[in-house]
Design an enzyme around this catalytic site. Structure first.
Site, PDB file in Angstrom:
ATOM      1  N   CYS A   8     -10.439   2.717  -0.164  1.00 23.64           N
ATOM      2  CA  CYS A   8     -10.876   2.159   1.125  1.00 23.64           C
ATOM      3  C   CYS A   8     -10.569   3.165   2.229  1.00 23.64           C
ATOM      4  O   CYS A   8      -9.422   3.568   2.401  1.00 23.64           O
ATOM      5  CB  CYS A   8     -10.182   0.833   1.428  1.00 23.64           C
ATOM      6  SG  CYS A   8     -10.616   0.265   3.093  1.00 23.64           S
ATOM      7  N   LYS A  55     -15.721  -9.211  -2.660  1.00 22.74           N
ATOM      8  CA  LYS A  55     -15.188  -8.284  -1.657  1.00 22.74           C
ATOM      9  C   LYS A  55     -13.746  -7.977  -2.007  1.00 22.74           C
ATOM     10  O   LYS A  55     -12.998  -8.859  -2.454  1.00 22.74           O
ATOM     11  CB  LYS A  55     -15.280  -8.945  -0.267  1.00 22.74           C
ATOM     12  CG  LYS A  55     -14.560  -8.197   0.860  1.00 22.74           C
ATOM     13  CD  LYS A  55     -15.223  -6.891   1.238  1.00 22.74           C
ATOM     14  CE  LYS A  55     -14.425  -6.135   2.312  1.00 22.74           C
ATOM     15  NZ  LYS A  55     -14.934  -4.762   2.518  1.00 22.74           N
TER      16      LYS A  55
HETATM   17  O1  RRO Z   1     -13.633  -3.085   4.210  1.00 20.48           O
HETATM   18  C1  RRO Z   1     -13.891  -1.880   4.393  1.00 20.48           C
HETATM   19  O2  RRO Z   1     -13.840  -1.341   5.507  1.00 20.48           O
HETATM   20  C2  RRO Z   1     -14.302  -1.020   3.282  1.00 20.48           C
HETATM   21  C3  RRO Z   1     -13.672  -0.978   2.051  1.00 20.48           C
HETATM   22 BR1  RRO Z   1     -12.316  -2.141   1.564  1.00 20.48          BR
HETATM   23  C4  RRO Z   1     -14.054  -0.010   1.107  1.00 20.48           C
HETATM   24  O3  RRO Z   1     -13.538   0.097  -0.016  1.00 20.48           O
HETATM   25  N1  RRO Z   1     -15.036   0.833   1.430  1.00 20.48           N
HETATM   26  C5  RRO Z   1     -15.637   0.796   2.629  1.00 20.48           C
HETATM   27  O4  RRO Z   1     -16.524   1.610   2.881  1.00 20.48           O
HETATM   28  N2  RRO Z   1     -15.279  -0.153   3.541  1.00 20.48           N
END
Ligand code: RRO
Length: 311
Positions: free
Chosen positions: A130, A47
């Site tokens: 993100c 993650k």
């Molecule tokens: O953690 C998130 O809300 C998230 C991330 Br870091 C990302 O790169 N893409 C996404 O759809 N959610």
């Protein structure tokens, strides 16, 4: 059945298969990463991490939908130092380890990329896309900042480097981003991230289906596959050969993976399907891809890669 060699390579790193987990679902804790290690995923992707631990956005923040999902997780993760601790314990799985990094600023990204140089991560994937941190626009949509961040990261990086990109929707944007990427020592891109700032409304409750950000979140799954395929194919046509492409978006079965291969992907990453079905999906999709390719008479990935037949 003839077996198909689905091994692939990015930079000098050999992957035992074509299909791996995407950063996002079920790859935050050590236990989840071990489960990926034990699965047929061709790599262990973490993650995206930040400098400090984050709980992420308030719940409900993920909702499965008929054809995919919407989420606004808000970067929940253990903080990069924890991943530096966990990574050596994943070495026993003998598959590539990819550390995903998502700094909240250029200096955070530089600090974390520097810190992972000493780790056993085989590749780094820096997340420029993100969509879910309130007040932080997606870096990949600001080309000036993208280039600035990339230049700063490359100064401190010696590992095979990848970027997680947002979906682009305009040929000018494909041209521009490809021109920028070609100037830097990048080994791969992962495209696409979820499509940011979608709104799904439940007509019964007359509310959005997720809480954060007034219900706006990243759209995933089948809904975005055609956009993912377009981004892989458009960027394949524009990037130098040494920059490999990991396709992401709506991969649930061997046919989806095959379509990404035709579009030019060197590997594919699975997100929503993994979230919904768990780690057995990697073996299933791999088997389905092998069977589909064998039935079509292919004996290698190379024979189909990027070989989309235009009408
Ligand atoms: O953690 C998130 O809300 C998230 C991330 Br870091 C990302 O790169 N893409 C996404 O759809 N959610």
């Amino acid at each position: 059945m003839a077996t198909i060699d689905l091994t692939t390579q990015i930079a000098d790193v050999k992957f035992p298969g074509f299909i791996l987990n995407a950063s996002g679902p079920k790859c935050t804790t050590e236990q989840e990463l071990v489960e990926i290690g034990n699965s047929a995923s061709a790599a262990i992707m973490t993650k995206s991490c930040t400098k400090l631990l984050r709980e992420g956005n308030p719940e409900p923040r993920y909702q499965v939908l008929e054809q995919g999902s919407i989420q606004s997780m808000g970067l929940p993760n253990l903080g990069y130092e924890k991943y530096l601790e966990i990574l050596p314990r994943l070495a026993e799985f003998n598959k590539p380890i990819i550390a995903s990094i998502s700094g909240l600023s250029i200096s955070d990204n530089v600090a974390m990329v520097s810190a992972f140089q000493q780790s056993n991560a085989d590749l780094l994937e820096v997340n420029f896309s993100c969509p879910n941190v309130p007040g932080k626009p997606q870096l990949g949509y600001d080309f000036e900042q993208t280039e600035k961040a990339l230049a700063a990261i490359c100064e401190v990086n010696d590992k095979p480097l990848g970027l997680k990109l947002p979906a682009y929707f305009d040929f000018n944007h494909f041209d521009t981003v490809a021109e920028i990427l070609a100037k830097y020592p990048i080994s791969f891109i992962s495209t696409i991230n979820s499509i940011g700032n979608a709104l799904v409304i439940d007509p019964e409750t007359e509310s959005p289906v997720i809480r954060p950000n007034n219900g706006f979140g990243g759209l995933c799954g089948n809904y975005v596959k055609a956009i993912g395929l377009a981004n892989v194919n458009a960027l394949r046509a524009r990037l130098p050969e040494h920059i490999k492409i990991m396709g992401v978006g709506g991969i649930y079965n061997g046919t989806d993976a095959f379509e990404y291969l035709l579009a030019g992907a060197d590997a594919v990453q699975v997100a929503t399907c993994f979230q919904e079905q768990g780690p057995t999906c990697f073996a299933r999709i791999t088997l389905e891809l092998s069977m589909l390719m064998a039935s079509k008479g292919y004996t290698s990935l190379a024979a189909a890669k990027g070989k989309l037949k235009r009408l």
